[in-house]
Design a protein around this motif. Structure first.
Motif, PDB file in Angstrom:
ATOM      1  N   GLU A  26       0.967  -1.349  -0.157  1.00 56.62           N
ATOM      2  CA  GLU A  26      -0.273  -0.346  -0.110  1.00 56.62           C
ATOM      3  C   GLU A  26       0.375   1.411  -0.050  1.00 56.62           C
ATOM      4  O   GLU A  26       0.228   2.422  -0.240  1.00 56.62           O
ATOM      5  CB  GLU A  26      -0.950  -0.150   1.386  1.00 56.62           C
ATOM      6  CG  GLU A  26      -1.861   1.277   1.330  1.00 56.62           C
ATOM      7  CD  GLU A  26      -1.707   2.252   1.755  1.00 56.62           C
ATOM      8  OE1 GLU A  26      -2.279   3.565   0.867  1.00 56.62           O
ATOM      9  OE2 GLU A  26      -0.713   2.672   3.065  1.00 56.62           O
ATOM     10  N   ARG A  27       2.017   1.665   0.726  1.00 53.67           N
ATOM     11  CA  ARG A  27       2.764   2.135   0.725  1.00 53.67           C
ATOM     12  C   ARG A  27       3.499   2.721   0.027  1.00 53.67           C
ATOM     13  O   ARG A  27       3.848   3.463  -0.341  1.00 53.67           O
ATOM     14  CB  ARG A  27       3.676   2.215   2.368  1.00 53.67           C
ATOM     15  CG  ARG A  27       2.909   2.313   3.533  1.00 53.67           C
ATOM     16  CD  ARG A  27       2.192   3.757   3.948  1.00 53.67           C
ATOM     17  NE  ARG A  27       3.456   4.996   3.610  1.00 53.67           N
ATOM     18  CZ  ARG A  27       2.757   5.941   3.375  1.00 53.67           C
ATOM     19  NH1 ARG A  27       1.726   6.574   2.697  1.00 53.67           N
ATOM     20  NH2 ARG A  27       3.520   7.527   3.785  1.00 53.67           N
ATOM     21  N   LEU A  28       3.610   1.285  -1.191  1.00 61.96           N
ATOM     22  CA  LEU A  28       4.585   1.303  -2.401  1.00 61.96           C
ATOM     23  C   LEU A  28       4.128   2.590  -3.269  1.00 61.96           C
ATOM     24  O   LEU A  28       4.395   3.111  -4.220  1.00 61.96           O
ATOM     25  CB  LEU A  28       5.074   0.214  -2.688  1.00 61.96           C
ATOM     26  CG  LEU A  28       5.273   0.290  -4.500  1.00 61.96           C
ATOM     27  CD1 LEU A  28       6.788   0.305  -4.036  1.00 61.96           C
ATOM     28  CD2 LEU A  28       5.421  -1.078  -4.932  1.00 61.96           C
ATOM     29  N   VAL A  29       2.256   1.838  -3.104  1.00 61.41           N
ATOM     30  CA  VAL A  29       1.716   2.956  -4.238  1.00 61.41           C
ATOM     31  C   VAL A  29       1.631   4.590  -3.826  1.00 61.41           C
ATOM     32  O   VAL A  29       1.976   5.718  -4.520  1.00 61.41           O
ATOM     33  CB  VAL A  29       0.100   2.163  -4.486  1.00 61.41           C
ATOM     34  CG1 VAL A  29      -0.741   3.385  -5.288  1.00 61.41           C
ATOM     35  CG2 VAL A  29       0.569   0.816  -4.861  1.00 61.41           C
ATOM     36  N   ALA A  30       1.254   4.946  -2.408  1.00 63.37           N
ATOM     37  CA  ALA A  30       0.879   5.809  -1.773  1.00 63.37           C
ATOM     38  C   ALA A  30       2.319   6.778  -2.513  1.00 63.37           C
ATOM     39  O   ALA A  30       2.129   7.866  -2.148  1.00 63.37           O
ATOM     40  CB  ALA A  30       1.055   5.925  -0.589  1.00 63.37           C
ATOM     41  N   LEU A  31       3.591   6.056  -2.319  1.00 58.76           N
ATOM     42  CA  LEU A  31       4.803   7.061  -2.079  1.00 58.76           C
ATOM     43  C   LEU A  31       5.783   7.089  -3.248  1.00 58.76           C
ATOM     44  O   LEU A  31       6.342   7.692  -4.273  1.00 58.76           O
ATOM     45  CB  LEU A  31       5.984   6.292  -1.803  1.00 58.76           C
ATOM     46  CG  LEU A  31       5.285   6.577   0.022  1.00 58.76           C
ATOM     47  CD1 LEU A  31       6.647   5.687   0.867  1.00 58.76           C
ATOM     48  CD2 LEU A  31       5.662   7.487   1.122  1.00 58.76           C
ATOM     49  N   THR A  32       4.664   6.318  -4.627  1.00 58.17           N
ATOM     50  CA  THR A  32       5.156   6.840  -6.402  1.00 58.17           C
ATOM     51  C   THR A  32       4.386   7.872  -7.104  1.00 58.17           C
ATOM     52  O   THR A  32       3.493   7.968  -6.854  1.00 58.17           O
ATOM     53  CB  THR A  32       4.699   5.433  -7.052  1.00 58.17           C
ATOM     54  OG1 THR A  32       5.247   4.489  -6.338  1.00 58.17           O
ATOM     55  CG2 THR A  32       4.984   5.368  -7.938  1.00 58.17           C
ATOM     56  N   PRO A  33       5.116   8.877  -7.301  1.00 56.99           N
ATOM     57  CA  PRO A  33       4.630   9.316  -8.157  1.00 56.99           C
ATOM     58  C   PRO A  33       3.758   8.876  -9.106  1.00 56.99           C
ATOM     59  O   PRO A  33       4.522   8.533 -10.185  1.00 56.99           O
ATOM     60  CB  PRO A  33       6.308  10.504  -8.664  1.00 56.99           C
ATOM     61  CG  PRO A  33       7.055  10.564  -7.885  1.00 56.99           C
ATOM     62  CD  PRO A  33       6.695   8.887  -6.979  1.00 56.99           C
ATOM     63  N   ALA A  34       2.937   9.492  -9.534  1.00 56.46           N
ATOM     64  CA  ALA A  34       2.372   9.123 -10.725  1.00 56.46           C
ATOM     65  C   ALA A  34       0.533  10.060 -11.031  1.00 56.46           C
ATOM     66  O   ALA A  34       0.822  10.347  -9.846  1.00 56.46           O
ATOM     67  CB  ALA A  34       1.666   7.722 -10.024  1.00 56.46           C
ATOM     68  N   SER A 224      10.649   1.509   8.731  1.00 58.88           N
ATOM     69  CA  SER A 224      11.059   1.079   7.761  1.00 58.88           C
ATOM     70  C   SER A 224      10.580   0.703   6.881  1.00 58.88           C
ATOM     71  O   SER A 224      10.884   0.674   5.632  1.00 58.88           O
ATOM     72  CB  SER A 224      12.136  -0.154   8.798  1.00 58.88           C
ATOM     73  OG  SER A 224      10.945  -0.773   9.401  1.00 58.88           O
ATOM     74  N   ILE A 225       8.675   0.599   7.283  1.00 59.10           N
ATOM     75  CA  ILE A 225       8.596   0.341   5.202  1.00 59.10           C
ATOM     76  C   ILE A 225       8.142   1.211   4.370  1.00 59.10           C
ATOM     77  O   ILE A 225       8.562   0.636   3.356  1.00 59.10           O
ATOM     78  CB  ILE A 225       6.957   0.131   6.273  1.00 59.10           C
ATOM     79  CG1 ILE A 225       6.700  -1.365   6.860  1.00 59.10           C
ATOM     80  CG2 ILE A 225       5.737   0.034   4.641  1.00 59.10           C
ATOM     81  CD1 ILE A 225       4.957  -1.439   7.316  1.00 59.10           C
ATOM     82  N   ASP A 226       8.294   2.509   5.000  1.00 61.79           N
ATOM     83  CA  ASP A 226       8.364   3.980   4.109  1.00 61.79           C
ATOM     84  C   ASP A 226       9.797   3.629   3.579  1.00 61.79           C
ATOM     85  O   ASP A 226       9.753   4.095   1.980  1.00 61.79           O
ATOM     86  CB  ASP A 226       7.836   5.046   4.581  1.00 61.79           C
ATOM     87  CG  ASP A 226       6.572   5.568   5.038  1.00 61.79           C
ATOM     88  OD1 ASP A 226       6.063   3.421   4.788  1.00 61.79           O
ATOM     89  OD2 ASP A 226       5.898   6.732   5.160  1.00 61.79           O
ATOM     90  N   ALA A 227      11.212   3.833   3.794  1.00 66.56           N
ATOM     91  CA  ALA A 227      12.287   3.970   3.882  1.00 66.56           C
ATOM     92  C   ALA A 227      12.593   2.434   2.807  1.00 66.56           C
ATOM     93  O   ALA A 227      12.887   3.061   1.400  1.00 66.56           O
ATOM     94  CB  ALA A 227      12.967   3.555   4.486  1.00 66.56           C
TER      95      ALA A 227
END
Length: 251
Positions: A26-34, A224-227
């Motif tokens: 979920e955080r991978l999606v949330a943090l990707t510029p898209a 550590s998840i977001d990093a």
């Protein structure tokens, strides 16, 4: 943007624990510029909770999780993953063995945390560490942070028993409401002993202390998840020739 015909995927070796693996995706999606679906990173998640307990393996002679983790990586690479992220800190006690068993690069979660500290302008000083007993007793974070010039403040045995371990256990048992107070108490204890930032060094802990409550603390928290998600975005985009854009800052 990503190239949907490239056939390249980010592989996520999850299940350790299951909620942490899902939260990473979920955080991978949330943090990707898209700006649209096709701008996101194609990802494959193996969220297999049958991997034997990592702390028990290191500290109590429990079943070795390496064969199960290696099978998970092979499953991901056979399906097309060309980069692996493992959203479990304690699993990185087997990092060298996992790299040796993988045909593709494997990101390192603690190195990702170091990158996040530097991104926040924290280049030195004592860093408070929270994590599983196995991660902290085996010195996983301490080795990496000290090599990069940081000092470490670790929980006392009482703080581990009263605060850190119960918080992690509550998340694994889907009792998120019970996980915040012990985790918060550990953050405050580490800050009181001089930590200039606190690393949430178990991927259950960012779920125990959600983003909308982090302003309650006097020290920054590196997650550590977001990093790891930010490191995965940067590496995937570089490896696939995508223009590198700055990922949104963590909330």
């Amino acid at each position: 943007m990503t190239n949907p015909s490239s056939g390249l995927y980010l592989g996520i070796l999850g299940g350790m624990g299951p909620m942490a693996g899902a939260a990473f995706a979920e955080r991978l999606v949330a943090l990707t510029p898209a700006a649209r679906d096709q701008d996101h990173i194609p990802a494959l998640l193996v969220n297999d909770p049958r991997v034997p307990d990592r702390t028990a393996a290191k500290l109590a002679g429990g079943e070795d999780p390496l064969p199960a983790m290696s099978r998970g990586i092979k499953l991901l690479t056979d399906a097309g993953a060309r980069l692996i992220a493992i959203p479990c800190n304690t699993a990185h006690l087997w990092y060298d063995e996992l790299v040796a068993a993988s045909s593709v690069p494997v990101l390192h979660i603690i190195e990702s945390v170091v990158e996040d500290l530097r991104r926040r302008g924290i280049d030195s000083g004592p860093i408070g560490l929270m994590g599983t007993e196995g991660t902290l007793r085996m010195g996983l974070y301490q080795r990496h942070l000290e090599r990069h010039g940081y000092d470490c403040v670790v929980p006392t045995e009482g703080e581990m028993t009263t605060y850190c371990t119960p918080s992690i256990a509550a998340v694994k048992a889907n009792r998120l409401a019970d996980s915040f107070e012990p985790a918060a108490a550990c953050v405050r204890a580490l800050a009181a002993r001089g930590a200039v930032a606190v690393a949430l060094g178990c991927t259950e802990l960012p779920l125990a202390i959600p983003h909308d409550r982090r302003s309650e603390f006097d020290v920054p928290l590196t997650d550590s998840i977001d990093a790891l998600a930010l490191a995965a975005i940067q590496r995937y985009q570089a490896d696939t020739g995508v223009a590198r854009q700055a990922a949104r800052a963590c909330a």
